[in-house]
Design an enzyme around this catalytic site. Sequence first.
Site, PDB file in Angstrom:
ATOM      1  N   ASN A 145       0.923  -1.115   0.158  1.00  0.00           N
ATOM      2  CA  ASN A 145      -0.052   0.108   0.018  1.00  0.00           C
ATOM      3  C   ASN A 145       1.096   1.202  -0.084  1.00  0.00           C
ATOM      4  OD1 ASN A 145       0.697  -0.798   2.888  1.00  0.00           O
ATOM      5  ND2 ASN A 145      -1.197   0.250   3.525  1.00  0.00           N
ATOM      6  N   GLU A 194       0.279   5.194   0.407  1.00  0.00           N
ATOM      7  CA  GLU A 194      -0.694   6.338   1.079  1.00  0.00           C
ATOM      8  C   GLU A 194      -0.350   7.519   0.441  1.00  0.00           C
ATOM      9  OE1 GLU A 194      -1.216   5.494   5.220  1.00  0.00           O
ATOM     10  OE2 GLU A 194      -2.575   3.859   5.038  1.00  0.00           O
ATOM     11  N   ASN A 195      -1.173   8.558   0.684  1.00  0.00           N
ATOM     12  CA  ASN A 195      -0.950   9.900   0.189  1.00  0.00           C
ATOM     13  C   ASN A 195      -1.331  10.826   1.183  1.00  0.00           C
ATOM     14  OD1 ASN A 195      -1.772  12.459  -1.657  1.00  0.00           O
ATOM     15  ND2 ASN A 195      -0.392  11.098  -2.941  1.00  0.00           N
ATOM     16  N   CYS A 214      -3.905   0.798  -2.413  1.00  0.00           N
ATOM     17  CA  CYS A 214      -3.954  -0.688  -1.786  1.00  0.00           C
ATOM     18  C   CYS A 214      -2.950  -1.475  -2.264  1.00  0.00           C
ATOM     19  CB  CYS A 214      -5.365  -1.295  -1.706  1.00  0.00           C
ATOM     20  SG  CYS A 214      -6.553  -0.781  -0.641  1.00  0.00           S
ATOM     21  N   GLU A 238      -3.250  -4.613  -3.115  1.00  0.00           N
ATOM     22  CA  GLU A 238      -3.552  -5.509  -4.085  1.00  0.00           C
ATOM     23  C   GLU A 238      -3.689  -4.964  -5.552  1.00  0.00           C
ATOM     24  OE1 GLU A 238      -4.803  -4.803  -1.116  1.00  0.00           O
ATOM     25  OE2 GLU A 238      -6.187  -6.582  -0.300  1.00  0.00           O
TER      26      GLU A 238
HETATM   27  N1  THU Z   1      -5.202  -1.704   2.705  1.00  0.00           N
HETATM   28  C1  THU Z   1      -4.736  -2.494   1.749  1.00  0.00           C
HETATM   29  O1  THU Z   1      -3.597  -2.194   1.106  1.00  0.00           O
HETATM   30  N2  THU Z   1      -5.211  -3.638   1.395  1.00  0.00           N
HETATM   31  C2  THU Z   1      -6.327  -4.269   2.267  1.00  0.00           C
HETATM   32  O2  THU Z   1      -6.827  -5.320   1.912  1.00  0.00           O
HETATM   33  C3  THU Z   1      -6.826  -3.254   2.932  1.00  0.00           C
HETATM   34  C4  THU Z   1      -6.536  -1.932   3.426  1.00  0.00           C
HETATM   35  C5  THU Z   1      -4.431  -0.462   2.991  1.00  0.00           C
HETATM   36  C6  THU Z   1      -5.235   1.025   2.535  1.00  0.00           C
HETATM   37  C7  THU Z   1      -4.788   1.794   3.484  1.00  0.00           C
HETATM   38  O3  THU Z   1      -3.374   2.438   3.008  1.00  0.00           O
HETATM   39  C8  THU Z   1      -4.520   1.005   4.808  1.00  0.00           C
HETATM   40  O4  THU Z   1      -4.417  -0.374   4.348  1.00  0.00           O
HETATM   41  C9  THU Z   1      -5.582   1.146   5.696  1.00  0.00           C
HETATM   42  O5  THU Z   1      -6.577   1.138   5.312  1.00  0.00           O
END
Ligand code: THU
Length: 144
Positions: free
Chosen positions: A45, A47-48, A56, A58
């Site tokens: 993941n 973020e920003n 995410c 995935e």
């Molecule tokens: N997140 C993922 O990368 N994959 C998931 O299956 C659930 C959530 C990330 C998004 C965000 O950066 C952090 O987890 C918290 O929600």
Amino acid sequence: MNKNMITTLTEKALAARRNAYAPYSRFHVGAALVTEDGQVFSGCNVENAAYPEGVCAEAGAISAMVAAGGAQKIAILLVAGKGPAPCLPCGGCRQKIREFATQRTCVLVVDESGHPLFEDTLHALLPASFGPENLETGADKNPL
Ligand code: THU
């Protein structure tokens, strides 16, 4: 399911998880997938500061797959989050996986130590879904 492949995906997802950029949620996630022809891709993941622009893990793994050579069918997608609650793919990611899924595509979730927490098909996570077949309307025969 091939045990060696699960081990490989777990290692790749945990390695990607270590590179996660999650300064806002501090929730680090890694993902690794294997295509039906055996290629492995991973993502984390990212973020920003503009929160909704975060991506995410995935989605990162799917982007890596496509960037490496185009659309593939995903055999297994494994997510490594933080337990004890399994880090299941969000709704948006379920749909992103769906684009490259078959009825057999499996989603696995492990915790931060690689211990298995969840396993089921993408179809079970996203039943009665909309996919590429819905747009196969014979576009060539009926150009807009
Ligand atoms: N997140 C993922 O990368 N994959 C998931 O299956 C659930 C959530 C990330 C998004 C965000 O950066 C952090 O987890 C918290 O929600």
